[in-house]
Design an enzyme around this catalytic site. Structure first.
Site, PDB file in Angstrom:
ATOM      1  N   ASN A 190     -40.332  23.533 -62.596  1.00 29.77           N
ATOM      2  CA  ASN A 190     -38.991  24.066 -62.383  1.00 29.77           C
ATOM      3  C   ASN A 190     -38.567  23.830 -60.932  1.00 29.77           C
ATOM      4  O   ASN A 190     -39.377  23.888 -60.003  1.00 29.77           O
ATOM      5  CB  ASN A 190     -38.876  25.539 -62.794  1.00 29.77           C
ATOM      6  CG  ASN A 190     -39.897  26.461 -62.168  1.00 29.77           C
ATOM      7  OD1 ASN A 190     -40.998  26.049 -61.850  1.00 29.77           O
ATOM      8  ND2 ASN A 190     -39.534  27.718 -61.975  1.00 29.77           N
ATOM      9  N   GLU A 204     -35.592  25.186 -58.577  1.00 31.84           N
ATOM     10  CA  GLU A 204     -34.473  26.111 -58.437  1.00 31.84           C
ATOM     11  C   GLU A 204     -33.533  25.674 -57.317  1.00 31.84           C
ATOM     12  O   GLU A 204     -33.848  24.750 -56.556  1.00 31.84           O
ATOM     13  CB  GLU A 204     -35.022  27.527 -58.199  1.00 31.84           C
ATOM     14  CG  GLU A 204     -35.836  27.999 -59.410  1.00 31.84           C
ATOM     15  CD  GLU A 204     -36.357  29.415 -59.281  1.00 31.84           C
ATOM     16  OE1 GLU A 204     -36.283  30.011 -58.189  1.00 31.84           O
ATOM     17  OE2 GLU A 204     -36.844  29.927 -60.300  1.00 31.84           O
ATOM     18  N   CYS A 230     -35.339  23.725 -65.435  1.00 35.27           N
ATOM     19  CA  CYS A 230     -36.618  24.183 -65.987  1.00 35.27           C
ATOM     20  C   CYS A 230     -37.662  23.063 -65.932  1.00 35.27           C
ATOM     21  O   CYS A 230     -37.330  21.869 -65.873  1.00 35.27           O
ATOM     22  CB  CYS A 230     -36.442  24.611 -67.435  1.00 35.27           C
ATOM     23  SG  CYS A 230     -35.603  26.186 -67.655  1.00 35.27           S
ATOM     24  N   GLU A 266     -39.542  22.046 -68.343  1.00 34.09           N
ATOM     25  CA  GLU A 266     -39.442  21.181 -69.528  1.00 34.09           C
ATOM     26  C   GLU A 266     -38.398  20.085 -69.301  1.00 34.09           C
ATOM     27  O   GLU A 266     -38.588  18.928 -69.695  1.00 34.09           O
ATOM     28  CB  GLU A 266     -39.047  22.004 -70.762  1.00 34.09           C
ATOM     29  CG  GLU A 266     -40.058  23.041 -71.178  1.00 34.09           C
ATOM     30  CD  GLU A 266     -39.835  24.402 -70.519  1.00 34.09           C
ATOM     31  OE1 GLU A 266     -39.360  24.442 -69.356  1.00 34.09           O
ATOM     32  OE2 GLU A 266     -40.138  25.413 -71.158  1.00 34.09           O
ATOM     33  N   CYS A 294     -37.187  28.273 -72.909  1.00 34.59           N
ATOM     34  CA  CYS A 294     -35.898  28.960 -73.066  1.00 34.59           C
ATOM     35  C   CYS A 294     -35.069  28.246 -74.138  1.00 34.59           C
ATOM     36  O   CYS A 294     -35.391  27.132 -74.565  1.00 34.59           O
ATOM     37  CB  CYS A 294     -35.152  28.997 -71.726  1.00 34.59           C
ATOM     38  SG  CYS A 294     -34.394  27.433 -71.258  1.00 34.59           S
ATOM     39  N   CYS A 318     -33.946  24.735 -73.311  1.00 33.79           N
ATOM     40  CA  CYS A 318     -35.035  23.745 -73.343  1.00 33.79           C
ATOM     41  C   CYS A 318     -35.465  23.440 -74.771  1.00 33.79           C
ATOM     42  O   CYS A 318     -35.856  22.311 -75.079  1.00 33.79           O
ATOM     43  CB  CYS A 318     -36.219  24.215 -72.498  1.00 33.79           C
ATOM     44  SG  CYS A 318     -35.877  24.020 -70.740  1.00 33.79           S
TER      45      CYS A 318
END
Ligand code: THU
Length: 130
Positions: free
Chosen positions: A39, A41, A50, A52, A83, A86
């Site tokens: 991830n 940010e 993310c 993924e 999530c 994803c």
């Protein structure tokens, strides 16, 4: 290198100064190649990505398109499943039987499938392109 090792390795590079929640993901394609991501940010919070998504971007950049298996590793009291966004991103490149493995850094693993995580998903078929 196993999917677990690849995800754990890349998780070290997670850029998560806001959530302090470090995630690594590694996927295996139909060719057997492994791609990984963490991830990343951003101070503008919604711009974060993310783990993924990073792994999928690396796969696509290499010209590959078929995810057979994907593993996500994060440290939480309960299994960290991908999530919703994803799950949809994975479904672009995987069928419902694709294996999704949720792992803790210590190695505990929980296996499920994309079909279980995203039933009734929207896809190419709905656009008349399957
Ligand atoms: N995150 C992932 O990278 N993958 C998931 O499956 C769940 C959440 C990231 C997004 C954000 O950087 C942090 O975890 C907290 O939500």
């Amino acid at each position: 290198m196993s999917l677990f090792e690849a995800a754990k390795f890349v998780r070290k590079n997670a850029h998560a100064p806001y959530s302090n929640f470090h995630v690594g993901a590694a996927l295996r394609t139909a060719s057997g190649a492994i791609f990984s991501g963490c991830n990343v940010e951003n101070a503008a919070y919604p711009e974060g990505t993310c783990a993924e998504a990073g792994a999928i971007a690396a796969m696509a950049a290499a010209g590959e398109r078929v995810i057979v298996e994907i593993l996500v590793v994060a440290d939480a009291d309960q299994p960290v499943t991908p999530c919703g966004g994803c799950r949809q991103k994975i479904s672009e490149f995987a069928d419902k039987d694709a294996v999704v493995i949720i792992a803790s850094p210590k190695g505990e693993q929980f296996r499920t499938t994309l079909g279980e995580l995203l039933p009734g998903s929207f896809g190419l078929g709905h656009l008349g392109k399957s």
